[in-house]
Design an enzyme around this catalytic site. Structure first.
Site, PDB file in Angstrom:
ATOM      1  CG  PHE A  36     -52.121 -27.895 -77.552  1.00  0.00           C
ATOM      2  CD1 PHE A  36     -53.370 -27.397 -77.214  1.00  0.00           C
ATOM      3  CD2 PHE A  36     -51.939 -28.432 -78.819  1.00  0.00           C
ATOM      4  CE1 PHE A  36     -54.415 -27.426 -78.119  1.00  0.00           C
ATOM      5  CE2 PHE A  36     -52.987 -28.461 -79.728  1.00  0.00           C
ATOM      6  CZ  PHE A  36     -54.232 -27.958 -79.378  1.00  0.00           C
TER       7      PHE A  36
ATOM      8  CG  ASP B 194     -46.347 -24.531 -78.665  1.00  0.00           C
ATOM      9  OD1 ASP B 194     -46.758 -23.405 -79.000  1.00  0.00           O
ATOM     10  OD2 ASP B 194     -46.978 -25.579 -78.879  1.00  0.00           O
TER      11      ASP B 194
ATOM     12  CE1 TYR C 208     -54.853 -21.649 -84.152  1.00  0.00           C
ATOM     13  CE2 TYR C 208     -53.574 -22.257 -86.095  1.00  0.00           C
ATOM     14  CZ  TYR C 208     -54.066 -22.570 -84.840  1.00  0.00           C
ATOM     15  OH  TYR C 208     -53.777 -23.779 -84.277  1.00  0.00           O
ATOM     16  CE  LYS C 209     -53.332 -21.255 -80.328  1.00  0.00           C
ATOM     17  NZ  LYS C 209     -54.646 -21.863 -80.217  1.00  0.00           N
TER      18      LYS C 209
ATOM     19  NE  ARG D 208     -59.224 -22.122 -74.327  1.00  0.00           N
ATOM     20  CZ  ARG D 208     -58.389 -22.381 -75.317  1.00  0.00           C
ATOM     21  NH1 ARG D 208     -57.128 -22.669 -75.061  1.00  0.00           N
ATOM     22  NH2 ARG D 208     -58.782 -22.338 -76.575  1.00  0.00           N
TER      23      ARG D 208
HETATM   24  C1  LIG Z   1     -49.893 -24.600 -77.465  1.00  0.00           C
HETATM   25  C2  LIG Z   1     -50.376 -25.071 -78.801  1.00  0.00           C
HETATM   26  N1  LIG Z   1     -49.525 -25.743 -79.602  1.00  0.00           N
HETATM   27  C3  LIG Z   1     -49.915 -26.185 -80.816  1.00  0.00           C
HETATM   28  C4  LIG Z   1     -51.201 -25.973 -81.274  1.00  0.00           C
HETATM   29  C5  LIG Z   1     -51.640 -26.573 -82.589  1.00  0.00           C
HETATM   30  O1  LIG Z   1     -51.209 -25.865 -83.654  1.00  0.00           O
HETATM   31  P1  LIG Z   1     -51.496 -26.320 -85.166  1.00  0.00           P
HETATM   32  O2  LIG Z   1     -52.963 -26.618 -85.259  1.00  0.00           O
HETATM   33  O3  LIG Z   1     -51.069 -25.115 -85.946  1.00  0.00           O
HETATM   34  O4  LIG Z   1     -50.669 -27.491 -85.483  1.00  0.00           O
HETATM   35  C6  LIG Z   1     -52.105 -25.260 -80.485  1.00  0.00           C
HETATM   36  C7  LIG Z   1     -53.479 -24.993 -80.967  1.00  0.00           C
HETATM   37  O5  LIG Z   1     -54.337 -24.512 -80.311  1.00  0.00           O
HETATM   38  C8  LIG Z   1     -51.681 -24.810 -79.212  1.00  0.00           C
HETATM   39  O6  LIG Z   1     -52.517 -24.169 -78.395  1.00  0.00           O
END
Ligand SMILES: Cc1ncc(COP(=O)(O)O)c(C=O)c1O
Length: 408
Positions: free
Chosen positions: A124, A195, A220-221, A367
């Site tokens: 990501f 992560d 939030y997911k 997705r």
């Molecule tokens: C794998 C991954 N890491 C980090 C994040 C970003 O997280 P945040 O917006 O809480 O910093 C996301 C958001 O979709 C994600 O999918």
């Protein structure tokens, strides 16, 4: 498969009762819980109580009376069993990006003779960006080594300080082998940050058994904490002592209300706190986590796998033009289905117009999140039927479906 078969699967589904705990709109099939989880009914009641009684009536006394001040730890304790973490190792604070920054800083400081951060080339973007950001901020010659998933072990050499990896890839849904990669990193003398944004609440995670050093993930997911819910951070017990991170905000201080002139980090994971916690968001997440109280995440993953099988089998028959990107082996994936089509954005907008909500990722990926708590086999069957109709009729090929919105 027919709708009658799908309904029969729902009747014998041991997780079916969870759906009533969510407030879902009529006429919508929600396949985007991998991006924003649905609204748990308990969160509605809790947020309303926090607003009217705790904030409205009890005002500032609520920091003590309703223990707002310890919410980051209390909510962390609720997340801990979902990720195989022990008591006192998880805190809820800030966003995943900020927690990545804090933990990268901690990890790099514990490997002062090494200068490389390894991450996956298709990770990501925030993970890659934050790695680059801290490397340049430190100004000590740190670099970020990007490696494709298949060659990660070769990239983890004895110059590596930290390996930062996401277990389940946001684009493809492919899952890395946490156990093997953590062992490879340790073998090379590096530390590992996982992560867990697409893992926590979706599938069993055992941080203790994998000997991971650190982890982060969002609220939030799959945890259903609501838009912008704060994230979590995990620190393995062996790293809790003398935990020190550079965002030395007052609430990470050992005695915030002593208002001392100098900074002294708090004990254990409290040192990862920075500023005032977002009480409304934390309360929503706290209530949302009650859904998991007796839940068996192995059963959740296995229902997601059954939903995956149903959806992909139907799509194979109905939509030969769609390419499946997600691995077929359940052990090698999380709980989303990713499909490739040159007009993926337009197809997704056409689907949303028919009440089937998934999302789009650059450049050509649709997705679909499979969230067993609130999805029925019948929903997934119907979603495949509608996608089949859209593909067969070309209904996606309209100008309004090609207009890119700000958030995609
Ligand atoms: C794998 C991954 N890491 C980090 C994040 C970003 O997280 P945040 O917006 O809480 O910093 C996301 C958001 O979709 C994600 O999918």
């Amino acid at each position: 498969m027919t709708m009658t078969d799908a309904d029969a699967l729902d009747r014998s589904d041991p997780l079916a009762h969870y759906r009533a705990r969510f407030a879902l709109p009529d006429g919508v099939i929600y396949l985007d819980g991998n991006s924003l989880g649905a609204l748990p009914r308990a969160a509605i009641e809790r947020v309303s109580r926090v607003v009217t009684e705790e904030w409205g009536r009890d005002l500032i006394t609520s920091w003590n009376r309703h223990d707002w001040i310890d919410l980051p730890r209390r909510v962390g304790e609720k997340i801990a069993p979902l990720i195989g973490a022990g008591p006192g190792t998880v805190i809820v604070a800030d966003s995943t990006s900020i927690n990545i920054f804090k933990l990268l800083a901690v990890a790099l400081a514990r490997r002062p003779d090494r200068r490389v951060i390894v991450t996956e080339a298709n990770n990501f973007p925030t993970d890659v960006y934050m790695s680059g950001g801290i490397a340049s901020l430190l100004g000590q010659g740190h670099t970020v080594r990007l490696a494709e998933a298949a060659v990660l072990p070769a990239a983890i050499r004895d110059d590596v300080a930290v390996v930062l990896l996401t277990e389940v890839n946001y684009r493809t849904g492919a899952r890395l082998d946490m156990q093997a990669l953590t062992a490879a990193a340790h073998e090379a003398g590096a530390l590992v940050i996982w992560d867990l944004c697409h893992s926590a609440g979706a599938l069993p995670v055992d941080l203790a058994a994998t000997h991971a050093d650190f982890a982060v993930g969002c609220g939030y997911k799959y945890l259903n904490g609501g838009p912008g819910a704060p994230a979590f951070a995990y620190v393995a017990p062996k790293h809790l002592k003398d935990l020190h991170q550079p965002l030395s905000g007052w609430l990470g201080h050992a005695a915030p209300f002593a208002f001392e002139a100098g900074y002294r980090p708090g004990q254990g994971v409290d040192a990862l706190r920075v500023g005032t916690p977002p009480v409304l968001s934390l309360s929503a997440l706290d209530a949302a986590l009650d859904v998991f109280a007796q839940a068996d995440l192995a059963a959740v993953k296995s229902k997601a796998d059954a939903l995956f099988d149903l959806f992909t089998a139907e799509l194979r028959a109905r939509c030969p033009g769609l390419e499946l990107l997600t691995p077929l082996d359940p052990a090698l994936r999380g709980t989303q289905v990713s499909l490739r089509h040159p007009e993926a954005y337009a197809v997704m907008q056409a689907l949303i117009a028919r009440g089937v909500i998934g999302d789009f990722r650059q450049p050509d990926i649709m997705r679909f999140g499979l969230t067993p708590f609130y999805l029925r086999f019948g929903d997934v069957f119907r979603a495949a039927e509608i996608l089949g109709e859209i593909m067969a009729s070309g209904a996606w090929d309209r100008p309004e479906f090609k207009q890119r919105a700000k958030v995609v």
